[in-house]
Every structure is written in C-alpha cells, then in structure tokens.
Design a protein around this motif. Structure first.
Motif, PDB file in Angstrom:
ATOM      1  N   TRP A  47      -1.823   5.097  -7.733  1.00  0.00           N
ATOM      2  CA  TRP A  47      -1.326   3.653  -7.249  1.00  0.00           C
ATOM      3  C   TRP A  47      -1.862   2.576  -7.920  1.00  0.00           C
ATOM      4  CZ3 TRP A  47      -4.425  -0.145  -4.728  1.00  0.00           C
ATOM      5  CH2 TRP A  47      -3.271  -1.046  -4.198  1.00  0.00           C
ATOM      6  N   LEU A  84       0.926  -1.170  -0.186  1.00  0.00           N
ATOM      7  CA  LEU A  84      -0.005   0.107  -0.047  1.00  0.00           C
ATOM      8  C   LEU A  84       0.811   1.141   0.047  1.00  0.00           C
ATOM      9  CD1 LEU A  84      -2.778  -1.135   2.470  1.00  0.00           C
ATOM     10  CD2 LEU A  84      -3.053  -1.159  -0.074  1.00  0.00           C
ATOM     11  N   VAL A 108      -7.098   4.530  -1.271  1.00  0.00           N
ATOM     12  CA  VAL A 108      -5.785   4.750  -2.014  1.00  0.00           C
ATOM     13  C   VAL A 108      -6.237   5.216  -3.313  1.00  0.00           C
ATOM     14  CG1 VAL A 108      -4.500   2.732  -0.841  1.00  0.00           C
ATOM     15  CG2 VAL A 108      -5.799   2.449  -2.954  1.00  0.00           C
ATOM     16  N   VAL A 111     -10.142  -1.876   1.036  1.00  0.00           N
ATOM     17  CA  VAL A 111      -9.256  -0.498   0.473  1.00  0.00           C
ATOM     18  C   VAL A 111     -10.218  -0.250  -0.586  1.00  0.00           C
ATOM     19  CG1 VAL A 111      -7.172   0.149  -0.559  1.00  0.00           C
ATOM     20  CG2 VAL A 111      -7.247  -1.648   1.505  1.00  0.00           C
TER      21      VAL A 111
END
Length: 140
Positions: free
Chosen positions: A133, A53, A129, A110
């Motif tokens: 990413w 992450l 996120v 997530v």
C-alpha cells in the motif's frame, strides 16, 4: 488515492523502513543507507494529503510521518518534514514504542509493515497496513 486532506481524519504514519525496503528486490541490501535515503525522500509529499486506507474506509489525512530505521540504514539522510528515529537495537521494538507513544498522545496511528510479528505487538487501537500500500502511495 492521494488528495486533499481538508475533511479527512488526521493520522500519524509510523513506517517500518526495513520492511518497506525489503518488499522490493531492487538491490537495497548493497547500500542500506542509500536505499533508506531514497525511500525517505519519497515521504515528504505525503504529509498534508488525504489517502485512502486499504480497508476501503474513509480517507485519512497524513499529519505526520515517523520513519524508523535500523542497522546500517541509520546513516540515511533525513529529509525535512519527516521524523526519523534510529532504532538503538531491533526496529520492531522501537516501532512498537513509537506507535504506543503517539497513540498515548491522542494521535490516530497507522503502522506501515507487513511483519506479522510486529503487527501482533502493536497496542490496541493502532492500525497496520502493508508495504505494498505504501509503495503504491509513493509510486515506488
């Protein structure tokens, strides 16, 4: 960044497909279903892999991916191994509901989005996120 998932904690990724598509000006708006299909096709190889992450913490193992599509992107072809959810109205509400349901079921969740408003609506314990990413992870 991707690797073996044997010792990593498992996680469910909930992907804001519209936000990830919109993060790159590659003409996605001319064919939303086609662009969504291309993005969805990049996801299956992530399932079962360990990824780091962006916070620099321990790696997590991608156990499941739920991709939320909206509008014309709901016509996208869903690849095997990816749960695709068509938002009946706005995508943000559906993403928040999917994330909450997965978290309530005991999954670590997530959400992939750069949308600050959506991030503010996520339940406690659900991480977020950015699209960058995810783009890097998929080689997009």
């Amino acid at each position: 960044m991707a690797g073996e998932a044997a010792s990593a904690r498992s996680v469910t990724l909930v992907v804001d497909v519209a936000n990830v598509m919109g993060s790159r000006p590659d003409g996605w708006w001319r064919d939303r279903a086609g662009a969504a299909t291309k993005l969805l096709e990049l996801m299956p190889p992530l399932v079962g892999t360990a990824v780091g992450l962006p916070d620099g913490g321990a790696s997590v193992a991608v156990a499941r991916i739920v991709a939320v599509v909206e509008g014309r992107a709901t016509d996208a072809a869903a690849p095997a191994g990816i749960d695709v959810v068509a938002a009946p109205a706005d995508g943000d509400t559906t993403i928040a509901e999917v994330a909450a349901a997965a978290a309530d079921a005991g999954e670590r969740v997530v959400v992939v989005t750069a949308d600050r408003g959506l991030r503010a609506r996520l339940p406690s314990g659900v991480d977020a996120v950015g699209s960058g990413w995810f783009n890097e992870l998929t080689g997009r």
